[in-house]
Design a protein around this motif. Structure first.
Motif, short mmCIF file in Angstrom:
data_model
loop_
_atom_site.label_atom_id
_atom_site.label_comp_id
_atom_site.label_asym_id
_atom_site.label_seq_id
_atom_site.Cartn_x
_atom_site.Cartn_y
_atom_site.Cartn_z
N VAL A 1 29.52 29.61 17.10
CA VAL A 1 29.47 30.98 16.61
C VAL A 1 29.30 31.89 17.82
O VAL A 1 28.58 31.55 18.77
N VAL A 2 29.94 33.06 17.78
CA VAL A 2 29.87 34.01 18.88
C VAL A 2 29.56 35.39 18.32
O VAL A 2 30.29 35.88 17.45
N GLU A 3 28.49 35.99 18.83
CA GLU A 3 28.09 37.32 18.38
C GLU A 3 28.69 38.38 19.29
O GLU A 3 28.91 38.15 20.48
N SER A 4 28.90 39.57 18.72
CA SER A 4 29.35 40.71 19.50
C SER A 4 28.97 41.99 18.76
O SER A 4 28.57 41.93 17.59
N GLY A 5 29.10 43.12 19.44
CA GLY A 5 28.88 44.40 18.79
C GLY A 5 27.60 45.11 19.17
O GLY A 5 27.35 46.22 18.72
N GLY A 6 26.77 44.47 19.98
CA GLY A 6 25.53 45.10 20.38
C GLY A 6 25.77 46.26 21.34
O GLY A 6 26.90 46.49 21.79
N GLY A 7 24.70 46.99 21.65
CA GLY A 7 24.82 48.10 22.57
C GLY A 7 23.60 48.99 22.52
O GLY A 7 22.58 48.64 21.92
N LEU A 8 23.74 50.16 23.15
CA LEU A 8 22.67 51.15 23.18
C LEU A 8 22.98 52.24 22.15
O LEU A 8 24.10 52.78 22.14
N VAL A 9 22.02 52.55 21.32
CA VAL A 9 22.22 53.55 20.28
C VAL A 9 20.94 54.37 20.14
O VAL A 9 19.84 53.85 20.38
N GLN A 10 21.09 55.61 19.75
CA GLN A 10 19.93 56.47 19.55
C GLN A 10 19.26 56.17 18.22
O GLN A 10 19.92 55.67 17.29
N PRO A 11 17.97 56.46 18.11
CA PRO A 11 17.29 56.28 16.81
C PRO A 11 18.04 57.03 15.71
O PRO A 11 18.49 58.17 15.91
N GLY A 12 18.17 56.37 14.58
CA GLY A 12 18.93 56.94 13.47
C GLY A 12 20.40 56.58 13.48
O GLY A 12 21.11 56.84 12.50
N GLY A 13 20.85 55.98 14.56
CA GLY A 13 22.25 55.62 14.69
C GLY A 13 22.59 54.31 14.00
O GLY A 13 21.74 53.68 13.35
N SER A 14 23.85 53.88 14.17
CA SER A 14 24.35 52.67 13.51
C SER A 14 25.09 51.78 14.49
O SER A 14 25.65 52.26 15.48
#
Length: 129
Positions: free
Chosen positions: A4-17
């Protein structure tokens, strides 16, 4: 090879998605449950969400209270992928997120992660202003 390979993470502001993806290879998600787990620095790993296999239980979903109402787990068997849609993100959601597989149900104690195999390498999610 089961993987299994995960992706899609990152830096986001509070309240973001963010939407995380867990792509499976070497096995069909029709027969496997997938759990999303997370581990913050200095803390133990914890389960956040789980989806049972479509064959075993029509894809029943489970959430920990800390993410209920904000996170949504879903599966696309055609793409052999499970998604974790994360909305209204909070700084305390910051962690490395992992997906893992087990057959075929999530199980009562899924959030402990003990019966899951085929863990991915994880994807970093950082919620910060």
């Amino acid at each position: 090879q089961v993987q299994v390979v995960e992706s899609g993470g990152g830096l986001v502001q509070p309240g973001g998605s963010l939407r995380l993806s867990c792509v499976a290879s070497g096995f069909s998600l029709e027969y496997y449950a997938i759990g999303w787990f997370r581990q913050a620095p200095g803390k133990e790993r914890e389960g956040s969400s789980c989806i049972s296999s479509s064959v075993a239980s029509d894809g029943s979903t489970y959430y920990r209270d800390s993410v209920k109402g904000r996170f949504t787990i879903s599966g696309d068997n055609a793409k052999n992928t499970v998604y974790l849609q994360m909305n209204s993100l909070k700084p305390e959601d910051t962690a490395v997120y992992y997906c893992a597989a087990r057959t075929p149900w999530c199980g009562v104690n899924w959030y402990r992660g003990r019966d899951f195999a085929s863990w991915g390498q994880g994807t970093q999610v950082t919620v910060s202003s």
